[in-house]
Design a protein around this motif. Structure first.
Motif, PDB file in Angstrom:
ATOM      1  N   ALA A 287       0.859  -1.190   0.000  1.00  0.00           N
ATOM      2  CA  ALA A 287       0.000   0.000   0.000  1.00  0.00           C
ATOM      3  C   ALA A 287       0.892   1.235   0.000  1.00  0.00           C
ATOM      4  O   ALA A 287       1.767   1.380   0.861  1.00  0.00           O
ATOM      5  CB  ALA A 287      -0.900   0.008   1.233  1.00  0.00           C
ATOM      6  N   LEU A 288       0.669   2.119  -0.999  1.00  0.00           N
ATOM      7  CA  LEU A 288       1.501   3.303  -1.150  1.00  0.00           C
ATOM      8  C   LEU A 288       0.651   4.559  -1.029  1.00  0.00           C
ATOM      9  O   LEU A 288      -0.494   4.591  -1.481  1.00  0.00           O
ATOM     10  CB  LEU A 288       2.184   3.300  -2.522  1.00  0.00           C
ATOM     11  CG  LEU A 288       3.043   2.089  -2.873  1.00  0.00           C
ATOM     12  CD1 LEU A 288       3.587   2.239  -4.284  1.00  0.00           C
ATOM     13  CD2 LEU A 288       4.184   1.940  -1.880  1.00  0.00           C
ATOM     14  N   PRO A 289       1.197   5.616  -0.449  1.00  0.00           N
ATOM     15  CA  PRO A 289       0.473   6.892  -0.392  1.00  0.00           C
ATOM     16  C   PRO A 289       0.408   7.521  -1.772  1.00  0.00           C
ATOM     17  O   PRO A 289       1.306   7.339  -2.601  1.00  0.00           O
ATOM     18  CB  PRO A 289       1.314   7.731   0.564  1.00  0.00           C
ATOM     19  CG  PRO A 289       2.700   7.174   0.424  1.00  0.00           C
ATOM     20  CD  PRO A 289       2.522   5.699   0.191  1.00  0.00           C
ATOM     21  N   THR A 290      -0.647   8.260  -2.028  1.00  0.00           N
ATOM     22  CA  THR A 290      -0.807   8.939  -3.316  1.00  0.00           C
ATOM     23  C   THR A 290      -0.864  10.452  -3.158  1.00  0.00           C
ATOM     24  O   THR A 290      -0.812  11.176  -4.150  1.00  0.00           O
ATOM     25  CB  THR A 290      -2.089   8.468  -4.031  1.00  0.00           C
ATOM     26  OG1 THR A 290      -3.214   8.705  -3.180  1.00  0.00           O
ATOM     27  CG2 THR A 290      -1.994   6.982  -4.363  1.00  0.00           C
ATOM     28  N   GLU A 291      -0.961  10.931  -1.926  1.00  0.00           N
ATOM     29  CA  GLU A 291      -1.020  12.363  -1.666  1.00  0.00           C
ATOM     30  C   GLU A 291      -0.012  12.725  -0.585  1.00  0.00           C
ATOM     31  O   GLU A 291       0.535  11.858   0.105  1.00  0.00           O
ATOM     32  CB  GLU A 291      -2.429  12.764  -1.214  1.00  0.00           C
ATOM     33  CG  GLU A 291      -3.508  12.491  -2.249  1.00  0.00           C
ATOM     34  CD  GLU A 291      -4.881  12.871  -1.735  1.00  0.00           C
ATOM     35  OE1 GLU A 291      -5.027  13.077  -0.505  1.00  0.00           O
ATOM     36  OE2 GLU A 291      -5.817  12.967  -2.552  1.00  0.00           O
ATOM     37  N   GLY A 292       0.226  14.027  -0.434  1.00  0.00           N
ATOM     38  CA  GLY A 292       1.131  14.492   0.615  1.00  0.00           C
ATOM     39  C   GLY A 292       2.566  14.078   0.374  1.00  0.00           C
ATOM     40  O   GLY A 292       3.292  13.763   1.330  1.00  0.00           O
ATOM     41  N   LEU A 293       2.987  14.081  -0.889  1.00  0.00           N
ATOM     42  CA  LEU A 293       4.342  13.629  -1.235  1.00  0.00           C
ATOM     43  C   LEU A 293       5.186  14.771  -1.808  1.00  0.00           C
ATOM     44  O   LEU A 293       6.052  14.550  -2.652  1.00  0.00           O
ATOM     45  CB  LEU A 293       4.261  12.475  -2.240  1.00  0.00           C
ATOM     46  CG  LEU A 293       3.604  11.188  -1.724  1.00  0.00           C
ATOM     47  CD1 LEU A 293       3.436  10.189  -2.860  1.00  0.00           C
ATOM     48  CD2 LEU A 293       4.409  10.579  -0.584  1.00  0.00           C
ATOM     49  N   GLU A 294       4.966  15.974  -1.331  1.00  0.00           N
ATOM     50  CA  GLU A 294       5.743  17.108  -1.813  1.00  0.00           C
ATOM     51  C   GLU A 294       7.233  16.881  -1.557  1.00  0.00           C
ATOM     52  O   GLU A 294       7.659  16.578  -0.445  1.00  0.00           O
ATOM     53  CB  GLU A 294       5.304  18.387  -1.103  1.00  0.00           C
ATOM     54  CG  GLU A 294       6.076  19.623  -1.571  1.00  0.00           C
ATOM     55  CD  GLU A 294       5.701  20.866  -0.784  1.00  0.00           C
ATOM     56  OE1 GLU A 294       6.300  21.927  -1.070  1.00  0.00           O
ATOM     57  OE2 GLU A 294       4.835  20.779   0.110  1.00  0.00           O
ATOM     58  N   ILE A 343       3.991   3.867   4.029  1.00  0.00           N
ATOM     59  CA  ILE A 343       4.135   2.753   3.087  1.00  0.00           C
ATOM     60  C   ILE A 343       3.986   1.435   3.848  1.00  0.00           C
ATOM     61  O   ILE A 343       4.624   1.230   4.886  1.00  0.00           O
ATOM     62  CB  ILE A 343       5.503   2.806   2.380  1.00  0.00           C
ATOM     63  CG1 ILE A 343       5.591   4.068   1.504  1.00  0.00           C
ATOM     64  CG2 ILE A 343       5.731   1.546   1.533  1.00  0.00           C
ATOM     65  CD1 ILE A 343       6.965   4.310   0.933  1.00  0.00           C
ATOM     66  N   ARG A 344       3.155   0.558   3.348  1.00  0.00           N
ATOM     67  CA  ARG A 344       2.937  -0.747   3.977  1.00  0.00           C
ATOM     68  C   ARG A 344       3.332  -1.863   3.009  1.00  0.00           C
ATOM     69  O   ARG A 344       2.799  -1.952   1.899  1.00  0.00           O
ATOM     70  CB  ARG A 344       1.465  -0.915   4.368  1.00  0.00           C
ATOM     71  CG  ARG A 344       0.980   0.075   5.413  1.00  0.00           C
ATOM     72  CD  ARG A 344       1.528  -0.278   6.791  1.00  0.00           C
ATOM     73  NE  ARG A 344       1.033   0.646   7.797  1.00  0.00           N
ATOM     74  CZ  ARG A 344       1.652   1.767   8.159  1.00  0.00           C
ATOM     75  NH1 ARG A 344       2.814   2.095   7.595  1.00  0.00           N
ATOM     76  NH2 ARG A 344       1.137   2.549   9.083  1.00  0.00           N
ATOM     77  N   ILE A 345       4.286  -2.659   3.449  1.00  0.00           N
ATOM     78  CA  ILE A 345       4.692  -3.836   2.662  1.00  0.00           C
ATOM     79  C   ILE A 345       4.420  -5.052   3.543  1.00  0.00           C
ATOM     80  O   ILE A 345       5.124  -5.283   4.528  1.00  0.00           O
ATOM     81  CB  ILE A 345       6.179  -3.780   2.257  1.00  0.00           C
ATOM     82  CG1 ILE A 345       6.468  -2.497   1.452  1.00  0.00           C
ATOM     83  CG2 ILE A 345       6.574  -5.022   1.457  1.00  0.00           C
ATOM     84  CD1 ILE A 345       7.932  -2.276   1.163  1.00  0.00           C
ATOM     85  N   ARG A 346       3.388  -5.802   3.214  1.00  0.00           N
ATOM     86  CA  ARG A 346       2.978  -6.945   4.031  1.00  0.00           C
ATOM     87  C   ARG A 346       3.591  -8.221   3.468  1.00  0.00           C
ATOM     88  O   ARG A 346       3.669  -8.402   2.245  1.00  0.00           O
ATOM     89  CB  ARG A 346       1.457  -7.045   4.088  1.00  0.00           C
ATOM     90  CG  ARG A 346       0.789  -5.832   4.729  1.00  0.00           C
ATOM     91  CD  ARG A 346      -0.732  -5.970   4.773  1.00  0.00           C
ATOM     92  NE  ARG A 346      -1.351  -4.809   5.399  1.00  0.00           N
ATOM     93  CZ  ARG A 346      -1.680  -3.696   4.760  1.00  0.00           C
ATOM     94  NH1 ARG A 346      -1.436  -3.594   3.449  1.00  0.00           N
ATOM     95  NH2 ARG A 346      -2.249  -2.691   5.407  1.00  0.00           N
TER      96      ARG A 346
END
Length: 351
Positions: A287-294, A343-346
């Motif tokens: 699961a990766l973030p798509t916002e707040g990545l300035e 970031i979630r890597i399961r």
């Protein structure tokens, strides 16, 4: 293109000599540790210039460099090359404190062990033998704050381009770096002076250098140095924070394609990298973030089905990384760590 195993020194030399016979080469370069000695030997064989074989060998062999520095009285560190648990025990007994055991000629924090005293020598040596090694360098364990120095040399004159903070994770494996380092101007000047003395002492005349230094209560101590740019994407951090492309300069400057500007450009800000991690096992979900990545670049390499190994050395960091920029290193680190936290890597156990 010639496909050759860089770990096979005779094969690399044969390939280089064959290439020179077919089409004259102006200079041999190696961006990686494995090819540095071969490139220097080929340059020396054909009189192509560059750093001497002696210089590169000194930097490649940690015990040779320790002996050389000891002869010069530069950055004193107690050390010995040992071949058995008995010899390791004897040195640790003389040392009267913890030591660090490391290979003489390898990087990536592989097979590096802290030894708290003679009572643990046999246990540590069993690990050394299990790794197939017969001799190791053991040094006094230095405590303090470790940085790396990213330099560039032309005609034997050395420029400190950046000083880099490092963050250690499990054991001695690095989990992050940031530029510029959080050291004051007095310490920065002392680091630059010691680095120049070291590079003069080994005879470095051109190209990038990566030098690791520990800031201890007793002063600065050299850990090791290399005639290449740092690993772990440090050159990219330097480019982002300082506006200097060390990878490009490593080839362009010695070949006369570009000049080396000894006056460095004004700093652009700060840059940081944090390496991603996950529980050992098989990746099941990401699961990766798509916002707040300035100011953030995600370099996620983990994929469903990939096997994540335990982290024992740098090559085990297979999940990827996050690189961030900011107004300074503090903001860059904060941005990188905030992204990593989202970031979630399961994984699941390997069947």
């Amino acid at each position: 293109m010639i496909d050759v195993d860089l770990g096979d020194q005779p094969a690399v030399l044969a390939a280089g000599r064959g290439l020179q016979a077919r089409s004259p080469v102006v200079r041999f370069f190696s961006p990686t540790e494995l090819g540095l000695v071969a490139a220097a030997r080929l340059n020396e064989d054909f009189g192509l210039g560059g750093n001497s074989l002696r210089t590169v060998t000194l930097l490649k062999d940690k015990s040779a460099m320790r002996n050389h520095l000891a002869d010069l009285g530069l950055s004193p560190v107690r050390f010995r090359v040992v071949h058995s648990a008995r010899e390791l025990t004897a040195f640790l007994t003389e040392l009267g404190g913890p030591g660090i055991v490391k290979p003489l000629d390898f990087g990536g924090s592989a097979d590096v062990h802290r030894v708290d005293g003679p009572h643990r020598a046999a246990e540590i040596w069993s690990r050394v033998e299990a790794a197939g090694r017969e001799r190791m360098l053991v040094e006094e364990f230095l405590t303090g704050y470790e940085v790396s120095v990213e330099g560039f040399s032309t005609d034997g004159l050395h420029t400190v381009v950046a000083i880099t903070d490092k963050l250690l994770g499990t054991g001695f494996v690095e989990v992050g770096h940031s530029v510029p380092a959080s050291v004051d101007e007095h310490v920065r000047a002392a680091i630059a002076e010691l680095t120049a003395r070291l590079l003069d002492a080994v005879g470095l005349v051109e190209g990038p250098s990566h030098t690791e230094i520990m800031i201890t209560a007793d002063g600065l101590r050299i850990i090791e140095s290399h005639n290449r740019a740092g690993g772990d994407n440090i050159p990219e951090l330097v480019r982002l924070a300082c506006g200097v492309d060390l990878v490009r300069a490593a080839v362009a400057v010695p070949l006369g394609l570009e000049p080396w500007e000894k006056e460095l450009p004004a700093p652009l800000g700060g840059a940081a990298i944090r390496f991603l991690s996950a529980e050992p096992g098989v990746v099941t979900d990401i699961a990766l973030p798509t916002e707040g990545l300035e100011g953030v670049t995600l370099g996620v390499k983990a994929r469903p089905g990939m096997v994540i190994p335990p982290v024992t050395w740098s090559a085990d960091r297979v999940c990827g990384d996050v690189i961030a920029v900011g107004r300074d290193a503090v903001e860059a680190v904060a941005r990188a760590e905030a992204a990593v936290a989202r970031i979630r890597i399961r994984t699941s156990p390997v069947a």
